[in-house]
Each structure stands twice: as structure tokens, then as C-alpha cells.
Design a protein around this motif. Sequence first.
Motif, PDB file in Angstrom:
ATOM      1  N   ARG A   1      -9.963  13.960   0.429  1.00 31.74           N
ATOM      2  CA  ARG A   1     -11.078  12.685   1.383  1.00 31.74           C
ATOM      3  C   ARG A   1     -11.485  13.306   2.384  1.00 31.74           C
ATOM      4  O   ARG A   1     -11.340  14.134   3.274  1.00 31.74           O
TER       5      ARG A   1
ATOM      6  N   THR B   1      -5.504   1.669   9.950  1.00 30.75           N
ATOM      7  CA  THR B   1      -5.452   1.703  11.419  1.00 30.75           C
ATOM      8  C   THR B   1      -7.147   1.139  11.368  1.00 30.75           C
ATOM      9  O   THR B   1      -7.531   1.012  10.442  1.00 30.75           O
TER      10      THR B   1
ATOM     11  N   GLU C   1       0.082   4.105  13.108  1.00 27.44           N
ATOM     12  CA  GLU C   1       0.811   5.393  12.754  1.00 27.44           C
ATOM     13  C   GLU C   1       0.031   6.247  13.212  1.00 27.44           C
ATOM     14  O   GLU C   1      -1.208   6.554  12.752  1.00 27.44           O
TER      15      GLU C   1
ATOM     16  N   ASP D   1       1.938  -1.334  -4.621  1.00 31.48           N
ATOM     17  CA  ASP D   1       1.185  -1.383  -4.608  1.00 31.48           C
ATOM     18  C   ASP D   1      -0.356  -2.568  -5.838  1.00 31.48           C
ATOM     19  O   ASP D   1       0.715  -2.233  -6.490  1.00 31.48           O
ATOM     20  N   SER D   2      -0.865  -1.437  -5.701  1.00 32.77           N
ATOM     21  CA  SER D   2      -1.542  -2.829  -6.291  1.00 32.77           C
ATOM     22  C   SER D   2      -2.463  -2.103  -7.338  1.00 32.77           C
ATOM     23  O   SER D   2      -2.695  -2.134  -8.596  1.00 32.77           O
TER      24      SER D   2
ATOM     25  N   GLN E   1      -2.779 -12.283   0.419  1.00 31.23           N
ATOM     26  CA  GLN E   1      -2.158 -12.160  -0.435  1.00 31.23           C
ATOM     27  C   GLN E   1      -0.382 -12.617  -0.196  1.00 31.23           C
ATOM     28  O   GLN E   1       0.089 -13.381  -1.247  1.00 31.23           O
TER      29      GLN E   1
ATOM     30  N   LYS F   1     -13.968   8.731  10.612  1.00 30.53           N
ATOM     31  CA  LYS F   1     -14.018   7.507   9.946  1.00 30.53           C
ATOM     32  C   LYS F   1     -13.861   7.002  10.772  1.00 30.53           C
ATOM     33  O   LYS F   1     -14.560   5.802  11.278  1.00 30.53           O
TER      34      LYS F   1
ATOM     35  N   THR G   1      -8.303   1.374   5.048  1.00 28.13           N
ATOM     36  CA  THR G   1      -9.727   0.955   5.868  1.00 28.13           C
ATOM     37  C   THR G   1     -10.991   1.314   5.856  1.00 28.13           C
ATOM     38  O   THR G   1     -11.453   2.470   7.012  1.00 28.13           O
TER      39      THR G   1
ATOM     40  N   VAL H   1      -5.185  -8.625   1.380  1.00 26.22           N
ATOM     41  CA  VAL H   1      -3.504  -8.696   1.620  1.00 26.22           C
ATOM     42  C   VAL H   1      -3.348  -9.887   2.392  1.00 26.22           C
ATOM     43  O   VAL H   1      -2.367 -10.455   2.352  1.00 26.22           O
TER      44      VAL H   1
ATOM     45  N   GLY I   1       0.664  -0.965  -0.010  1.00 22.93           N
ATOM     46  CA  GLY I   1       0.473   0.159  -0.194  1.00 22.93           C
ATOM     47  C   GLY I   1       0.818   1.007  -0.305  1.00 22.93           C
ATOM     48  O   GLY I   1       1.693   1.669   0.718  1.00 22.93           O
TER      49      GLY I   1
ATOM     50  N   LYS J   1      -0.346   3.983 -10.427  1.00 22.06           N
ATOM     51  CA  LYS J   1       0.492   4.566  -9.943  1.00 22.06           C
ATOM     52  C   LYS J   1       1.887   4.152  -9.169  1.00 22.06           C
ATOM     53  O   LYS J   1       2.921   4.454  -8.991  1.00 22.06           O
TER      54      LYS J   1
ATOM     55  N   GLU K   1      -1.172  14.533   8.070  1.00 21.57           N
ATOM     56  CA  GLU K   1      -0.450  15.025   6.164  1.00 21.57           C
ATOM     57  C   GLU K   1      -0.396  16.215   6.783  1.00 21.57           C
ATOM     58  O   GLU K   1      -0.885  17.194   7.431  1.00 21.57           O
TER      59      GLU K   1
ATOM     60  N   GLY L   1      -0.065   4.693  -0.496  1.00 18.43           N
ATOM     61  CA  GLY L   1      -0.377   5.451  -0.380  1.00 18.43           C
ATOM     62  C   GLY L   1       0.267   6.624   0.309  1.00 18.43           C
ATOM     63  O   GLY L   1       1.093   7.139   1.046  1.00 18.43           O
ATOM     64  N   TYR L   2      -0.968   7.862   1.257  1.00 19.36           N
ATOM     65  CA  TYR L   2      -0.610   8.519   2.464  1.00 19.36           C
ATOM     66  C   TYR L   2       0.839   7.920   3.346  1.00 19.36           C
ATOM     67  O   TYR L   2       1.914   8.790   3.412  1.00 19.36           O
ATOM     68  N   VAL L   3       0.055   6.775   3.662  1.00 23.05           N
ATOM     69  CA  VAL L   3       0.816   6.562   5.053  1.00 23.05           C
ATOM     70  C   VAL L   3       2.165   5.239   4.579  1.00 23.05           C
ATOM     71  O   VAL L   3       3.615   5.333   5.015  1.00 23.05           O
TER      72      VAL L   3
HETATM   73  P1  NAD Z   1      -4.111   5.894   0.607  1.00 18.16           P
HETATM   74  O1  NAD Z   1      -5.777   5.330  -0.562  1.00 18.16           O
HETATM   75  O2  NAD Z   1      -3.506   6.503   0.215  1.00 18.16           O
HETATM   76  O3  NAD Z   1      -3.290   4.115   0.112  1.00 18.16           O
HETATM   77  C1  NAD Z   1      -3.719   2.820   0.311  1.00 18.16           C
HETATM   78  C2  NAD Z   1      -3.392   2.743  -1.058  1.00 18.16           C
HETATM   79  O4  NAD Z   1      -3.107   0.167  -0.872  1.00 18.16           O
HETATM   80  C3  NAD Z   1      -3.247   2.807  -2.090  1.00 18.16           C
HETATM   81  O5  NAD Z   1      -2.293   2.916  -3.273  1.00 18.16           O
HETATM   82  C4  NAD Z   1      -4.108   1.710  -2.876  1.00 18.16           C
HETATM   83  O6  NAD Z   1      -3.607   1.188  -3.843  1.00 18.16           O
HETATM   84  C5  NAD Z   1      -3.179   0.847  -2.292  1.00 18.16           C
HETATM   85  N1  NAD Z   1      -3.685  -1.041  -2.459  1.00 18.16           N
HETATM   86  C6  NAD Z   1      -5.118  -1.341  -1.670  1.00 18.16           C
HETATM   87  N2  NAD Z   1      -5.120  -2.396  -1.763  1.00 18.16           N
HETATM   88  C7  NAD Z   1      -4.032  -3.262  -1.910  1.00 18.16           C
HETATM   89  C8  NAD Z   1      -4.076  -4.627  -1.950  1.00 18.16           C
HETATM   90  N3  NAD Z   1      -4.048  -5.647  -2.113  1.00 18.16           N
HETATM   91  N4  NAD Z   1      -2.160  -4.310  -2.330  1.00 18.16           N
HETATM   92  C9  NAD Z   1      -1.067  -3.111  -2.331  1.00 18.16           C
HETATM   93  N5  NAD Z   1      -1.946  -2.304  -2.348  1.00 18.16           N
HETATM   94  C10 NAD Z   1      -3.062  -2.500  -2.396  1.00 18.16           C
HETATM   95  O7  NAD Z   1      -4.249   4.990   2.048  1.00 18.16           O
HETATM   96  P2  NAD Z   1      -4.184   6.193   3.527  1.00 18.16           P
HETATM   97  O8  NAD Z   1      -4.286   7.485   3.647  1.00 18.16           O
HETATM   98  O9  NAD Z   1      -2.440   5.979   3.221  1.00 18.16           O
HETATM   99  O10 NAD Z   1      -4.532   5.161   4.600  1.00 18.16           O
HETATM  100  C11 NAD Z   1      -4.070   3.746   5.004  1.00 18.16           C
HETATM  101  C12 NAD Z   1      -3.675   3.718   5.960  1.00 18.16           C
HETATM  102  O11 NAD Z   1      -3.545   4.670   7.606  1.00 18.16           O
HETATM  103  C13 NAD Z   1      -5.812   3.682   7.152  1.00 18.16           C
HETATM  104  O12 NAD Z   1      -6.272   2.563   7.836  1.00 18.16           O
HETATM  105  C14 NAD Z   1      -6.102   5.498   6.924  1.00 18.16           C
HETATM  106  O13 NAD Z   1      -6.663   4.605   7.855  1.00 18.16           O
HETATM  107  C15 NAD Z   1      -4.195   4.500   8.051  1.00 18.16           C
HETATM  108  N6  NAD Z   1      -4.352   6.081   8.043  1.00 18.16           N
HETATM  109  C16 NAD Z   1      -4.049   7.185   7.445  1.00 18.16           C
HETATM  110  C17 NAD Z   1      -3.803   8.246   8.064  1.00 18.16           C
HETATM  111  C18 NAD Z   1      -3.343   9.285   6.986  1.00 18.16           C
HETATM  112  O14 NAD Z   1      -3.052  10.505   7.559  1.00 18.16           O
HETATM  113  N7  NAD Z   1      -3.860   9.520   5.781  1.00 18.16           N
HETATM  114  C19 NAD Z   1      -2.340   8.557   9.693  1.00 18.16           C
HETATM  115  C20 NAD Z   1      -2.853   7.487  10.270  1.00 18.16           C
HETATM  116  C21 NAD Z   1      -3.196   6.478   9.496  1.00 18.16           C
END
Ligand code: NAD
Length: 429
Positions: A327, A121, A151, A30-31, A105, A263, A86, A102, A7, A35, A155, A9-11
Motif C-alpha cells: 500500500r 489512527t 498502535e 472482520d466484515s 454496529q 496518510k 482510516t 463500527v 477489524g 478473510k 509492519e 488486518g495488520y493491526v
Molecule cells: P487493514 O486494512 O489491514 O485491516 C482493517 C480490517 O478491518 C480489514 O480486514 C477490514 O475488512 C476490516 N473491517 C472494515 N470494516 C469493518 C467492520 N465494519 N467490521 C469488521 N471489520 C471491518 O488496516 P490496518 O493496517 O490494520 O490499519 C487499521 C488501523 O490501524 C488504521 O487506522 C491504521 O492507520 C492504523 N495503524 C496501522 C498500522 C500498520 O502498520 N498497518 C500501524 C499502526 C496503526
Amino acid sequence: MNLCIIGSGYVGLVTGTCFAEVGHHVTCVDSDLAKVKMLQEGHIPIYEPGLEELIRKNVAAGRLNFTGSIAEGVDKSLVIFIAVPTPPQEDGSVDLTFMEKVSRQIAEVLKEYRVIVDKSTVPVKTGEKVADTIRRYNRSGAEFDIVSNPEFLREGSAVADLMKPDRIVVGSSSKKAADIMEEIYKPFPAKIIHVDLNSAELIKHASNSFLALKISYINAVAAICEVSGADVMLVAEGMGADHRIGRAFLNPGIGYGGSCFPKDLSAFIKISEDLGYDFQLLKQVQKINADQIERFLKKIRSALWVLKEKKIGQLGLAFKGNTDDVRSSVAIELAREMMEEGAVVTAYDPKAMEKGRALLPGIKLVPSALEVAQDADALVIATEWVDFRELPWKDIRSAMRTPIIFDGRNLLDPEKMRALGFEYYSVGR
Ligand code: NAD
């Protein structure tokens, strides 16, 4: 150490990059193959201060790479971090389909001992379910340990938060896994708090809910200030000077949004309900937050009388400053509500225009605050970008049809704005 992050993404992307920066070898999976391709070609899909330079540096040093293959990441790495979404479901509960997928997988490609760390989370007891799933789908009989490592990055300051965290929470019942986590986090200047799996998962929901509670608390105090003639900013300063309370998160405004607080709060309420506890306090936190945008809209309506055909300039679309993330942004909701009432909304955001456009069909976006102000009946400040404090306010006033400002983030000084000739409204003062 060789680490894999599933994954990106942001985290996941920021965590992986910071691990590489301290010397680990990191494979980000990443899936979303578009990206992955973008990252492989050196393009960064999100805006986060300092991230782009760090990614470039660590890719060049051979410590950071990107792939679409979980098998490749799991094969190469002793520790696998999960950072997938999540998202919330209709009833507030957490959609764990990404976590479940995951887990399967990983199980399918697991051949030898690995530490599997959940960074997403998740509701308390999810780690136990991840372990059950891996056991069920793994054919090799390989051993593994599960760790919860929630985490806490914000952001907008994610790189700084990760490089210098307040604390690192590690939840595990395995001494071997806990020692490996110590090793990974050794270069980071922070206290590591070792707890059991369930407690680590709860720490995250309890922390985010408490922060949201602080915001709703000061917003409720702001409502009292408005009717009593007190100034909420002075009240927040006076309260925050007490170290038991602290000034952080006592910022009144149009409420919290973003991909986490709404959320996580709904999730914690639902988790509690499922466990037999009615968390009424958090329900009120949600209600105060929802009321806040309505109270602000009321202010706009009462000053402009009718919104239909009014030209309103909006500064900010991101859910907070220093990010391009829209978001569950209250700024987006505000623009949408004004447009639904017939206002013609023009907006500007330093980083979130592209992502904002996708959520607000029909909105007009312009490349500067001055253009937002052109012939506007009013300006609305919806996101706390610090840059908005330093705008050319004299020119903005001249460009507007009627110089009215609704400051939803209390960014500006009321006296200064009034001295400049604006009719100025803000929150709780
Ligand atoms: P995001 O949507 O930015 O990134 C998630 C990534 O996971 C995406 O790029 C998606 O393509 C990838 N993904 C989904 N399924 C997959 C798979 N099967 N295999 C590989 N990659 C896969 O989400 P985020 O903001 O990074 O949040 C991720 C988690 O961290 C959530 O649970 C969120 O609550 C938590 N979190 C987020 C923040 C924040 O500020 N964004 C802070 C702390 C915790």
C-alpha cells in the motif's frame, strides 16, 4: 480477560494474537467473510514474521477465534478494540466511515457495560464522536467507556513490537476503564502512559509525523552530500550517535511510503488546518519526500539516457523490508513511472509479488533476483530487504547486459560493488 478486536488486518490480527499469547481470550471479528473463513481454516492473509506460528498455537489453545459477527464478539467480551481502516480522502482528511459504521454496529448490540477502545489512527476528537454515536444508536441504555489506545507497531516486526512495546498510551477520562486497560497490559513489559482521550489521539499523529520528518530531513541532507562530496551514511552515523537525535529513521533513500506515514502526515496537516494552524513544516516534509523519487529517477535517466525499451530489473515491491504490504509503496510508484517511460521492468520481491502484481498490470515477475538480472540494462533496488545484501552479486553481474545498479535504499557497499565491476549509484554518497 475476554477481548474482542473488530477489524482483523495488520493491526487487529497481530494485536489479537499477542493478547491471546499472554493469556487473554480473544475474538477477532472482520466484515470480510472470505478473510474470516480463511483464518478459521488456518490460512493467514498477511505475511508478518512469527505471526503464523503464534496464531496456530493460540487457536489450538482455545484462546483465539475468528468470526464475522460483531454481536458475538461484543456479547462475549468486556473490552472491544476497534482496528478498522482510516484511509485518506482526496483533500488529505481522514475517511471515518469505517469508524462511524463500527460505532453504530457496536451500539446496536450493546447490552451491558463495555470498554470501547480505539486502536485505529484517528483525528483528535474522534473518540468523542464515537461516544456520541454509540449513545445515539444504543437502545439498551448500557453504560460504556471510550478509550484511545493508539498502535505503534511497525509492519515487518509487528509481533516483536507488540510483545515488547516502547510505551503503551492509554487515553481515557474513566478510572474504571483505565484500570481495566492496566489489567490487559499487565503481562507486557512496558510503561503505560495515561493521558486524556484527545491527547492520546494526538500522540499518534504527532509521532508518525515526527518520524516522517526525520526521514525527509536526512534525505535533504543527502541532497547536500551529493553536491558537496560528503557521505550521508557517515553524516547519519555521526548525527545519530548523539542520544538526543538517535540513529533510527535517519536512513536516506527514495522516501517513505506505506499505509501509514503518507496518510497520517496528510491527516495531521488537515487536522491542524481545520483547527486554525498552518503546519508548514509538515508540508515541506511531504514535498521533500515527493521530490526524492524524482531525484532518483533523474539519476537513472542521466545514466541510461533513454528509458524506452531498456530492460530494468527491480528488486523489491513492498513498501519496506519484511512485509508483503504494497500500500502506497514507493517501490510500486518507481516501477510504474519507469514503465510509463517505456522501460521493460522485471521485478522480484521475497513476499510481495502477489500483492504487487495487482497494482502493476503488465509487469513481469520472476522468482529470484538472478532472473531479474538476466539481460538487464540496469538493476534498481527499491525495498530494503536485508536478503538483498547477500545476493550472488558475481553471478548477477555476469547475467546482466550492462552491470549498472541504482541502489535506492543504500543497502550495498559502494566500494565493494565497484570492485565487483558494477557501475553503482546510491543516495547521498
Ligand atoms: P487493514 O486494512 O489491514 O485491516 C482493517 C480490517 O478491518 C480489514 O480486514 C477490514 O475488512 C476490516 N473491517 C472494515 N470494516 C469493518 C467492520 N465494519 N467490521 C469488521 N471489520 C471491518 O488496516 P490496518 O493496517 O490494520 O490499519 C487499521 C488501523 O490501524 C488504521 O487506522 C491504521 O492507520 C492504523 N495503524 C496501522 C498500522 C500498520 O502498520 N498497518 C500501524 C499502526 C496503526
